[in-house]
Scaffold this motif. Structure first.
Motif, PDB file in Angstrom:
ATOM      1  N   VAL A 142       0.816  -1.348   0.206  1.00 53.09           N
ATOM      2  CA  VAL A 142       0.106  -0.146  -0.162  1.00 53.09           C
ATOM      3  C   VAL A 142       0.938   1.147   0.173  1.00 53.09           C
ATOM      4  N   LEU A 143       2.086   1.073   0.795  1.00 52.06           N
ATOM      5  CA  LEU A 143       2.791   2.517   0.995  1.00 52.06           C
ATOM      6  C   LEU A 143       3.574   2.738  -0.473  1.00 52.06           C
ATOM      7  N   LEU A 144       3.861   1.564  -1.083  1.00 53.22           N
ATOM      8  CA  LEU A 144       4.923   1.478  -2.288  1.00 53.22           C
ATOM      9  C   LEU A 144       3.745   2.020  -3.371  1.00 53.22           C
ATOM     10  N   ARG A 193       0.201   9.104 -16.257  1.00 56.26           N
ATOM     11  CA  ARG A 193      -0.767   8.259 -15.899  1.00 56.26           C
ATOM     12  C   ARG A 193      -0.535   6.852 -15.608  1.00 56.26           C
ATOM     13  N   TRP A 194       0.383   6.315 -16.640  1.00 59.42           N
ATOM     14  CA  TRP A 194       0.353   4.849 -16.378  1.00 59.42           C
ATOM     15  C   TRP A 194       1.192   4.414 -15.021  1.00 59.42           C
ATOM     16  N   ILE A 195       2.025   5.424 -14.594  1.00 60.28           N
ATOM     17  CA  ILE A 195       2.727   5.101 -13.219  1.00 60.28           C
ATOM     18  C   ILE A 195       1.611   5.390 -12.114  1.00 60.28           C
ATOM     19  N   GLN A 196       0.700   6.366 -12.275  1.00 59.28           N
ATOM     20  CA  GLN A 196      -0.375   6.376 -11.311  1.00 59.28           C
ATOM     21  C   GLN A 196      -1.410   5.122 -11.273  1.00 59.28           C
ATOM     22  N   VAL A 197      -1.547   4.555 -12.407  1.00 61.06           N
ATOM     23  CA  VAL A 197      -2.426   3.278 -12.396  1.00 61.06           C
ATOM     24  C   VAL A 197      -1.481   2.375 -11.912  1.00 61.06           C
ATOM     25  N   LEU A 198      -0.239   2.086 -11.928  1.00 62.32           N
ATOM     26  CA  LEU A 198       0.612   1.119 -11.318  1.00 62.32           C
ATOM     27  C   LEU A 198       0.608   1.253  -9.805  1.00 62.32           C
ATOM     28  N   GLY A 199       0.619   2.595  -9.470  1.00 59.57           N
ATOM     29  CA  GLY A 199       0.571   2.717  -7.986  1.00 59.57           C
ATOM     30  C   GLY A 199      -0.747   2.266  -7.265  1.00 59.57           C
ATOM     31  N   GLY A 200      -1.941   2.491  -8.272  1.00 54.20           N
ATOM     32  CA  GLY A 200      -3.317   2.075  -7.646  1.00 54.20           C
ATOM     33  C   GLY A 200      -3.350   0.583  -7.599  1.00 54.20           C
ATOM     34  N   LEU A 250      -0.896  -1.464  -7.105  1.00 59.85           N
ATOM     35  CA  LEU A 250      -0.156  -1.941  -6.033  1.00 59.85           C
ATOM     36  C   LEU A 250      -0.690  -1.651  -4.695  1.00 59.85           C
ATOM     37  N   ALA A 251      -1.452  -0.523  -4.380  1.00 60.29           N
ATOM     38  CA  ALA A 251      -2.064  -0.449  -3.441  1.00 60.29           C
ATOM     39  C   ALA A 251      -3.373  -1.354  -3.310  1.00 60.29           C
ATOM     40  N   LEU A 252      -4.047  -1.368  -4.311  1.00 55.95           N
ATOM     41  CA  LEU A 252      -5.102  -2.471  -4.270  1.00 55.95           C
ATOM     42  C   LEU A 252      -4.719  -3.874  -3.891  1.00 55.95           C
ATOM     43  N   TYR A 253      -3.575  -4.240  -4.353  1.00 55.58           N
ATOM     44  CA  TYR A 253      -3.192  -5.662  -4.132  1.00 55.58           C
ATOM     45  C   TYR A 253      -2.553  -5.581  -2.640  1.00 55.58           C
ATOM     46  N   GLY A 254      -2.180  -4.444  -2.235  1.00 53.12           N
ATOM     47  CA  GLY A 254      -1.496  -4.617  -0.707  1.00 53.12           C
ATOM     48  C   GLY A 254      -2.794  -4.671   0.196  1.00 53.12           C
ATOM     49  N   VAL A 255      -3.974  -4.076  -0.083  1.00 54.24           N
ATOM     50  CA  VAL A 255      -4.981  -4.236   0.717  1.00 54.24           C
ATOM     51  C   VAL A 255      -5.634  -5.392   0.535  1.00 54.24           C
ATOM     52  N   LEU A 256      -5.608  -6.180  -0.536  1.00 55.54           N
ATOM     53  CA  LEU A 256      -6.111  -7.415  -0.600  1.00 55.54           C
ATOM     54  C   LEU A 256      -4.990  -8.373  -0.057  1.00 55.54           C
ATOM     55  N   ARG A 257      -3.921  -8.282  -0.098  1.00 51.06           N
ATOM     56  CA  ARG A 257      -2.797  -9.097   0.438  1.00 51.06           C
ATOM     57  C   ARG A 257      -3.130  -9.087   2.108  1.00 51.06           C
ATOM     58  N   ALA A 258      -3.410  -8.097   2.564  1.00 48.74           N
ATOM     59  CA  ALA A 258      -3.446  -7.685   4.152  1.00 48.74           C
ATOM     60  C   ALA A 258      -4.715  -8.560   4.622  1.00 48.74           C
TER      61      ALA A 258
END
Length: 79
Positions: free
Chosen positions: A44-46, A58-65, A67-75
């Motif tokens: 999420v922090l990453l 835009r593509w880095i912002q999408v990648l950031g989103g 990664l954050a979504l994966y972090g929430v799902l992973r947690a």
């Protein structure tokens, strides 16, 4: 001597990767549920830092989103 930011960027990226893998390895040794929660928080922090750092790319912002979504799902879901 002033360093060119374009030359400093790969060095900082490599250093960041080394620190990230080290912290990830330490978090992998934690007992559950702390392992799952800490690794999820790292993603999420990453993701947030990538989104903020992107500054209009835009593509880095999408990648950031993603990664954050994966972090929430992973947690809370994956594990």
């Amino acid at each position: 001597m002033k360093l060119n930011p374009d030359l400093l960027r790969p060095l900082l990226g490599t250093l960041g990767l080394m620190i990230g893998f080290g912290v990830y390895a330490v978090a992998g040794d934690l007992p559950q549920p702390w392992q799952r929660l800490s690794i999820g928080a790292m993603f999420v922090l990453l993701g947030i830092s990538a989104f903020v750092y992107a500054r209009g790319e835009r593509w880095i912002q999408v990648l950031g989103g993603v990664l954050a979504l994966y972090g929430v799902l992973r947690a809370f879901v994956i594990g």
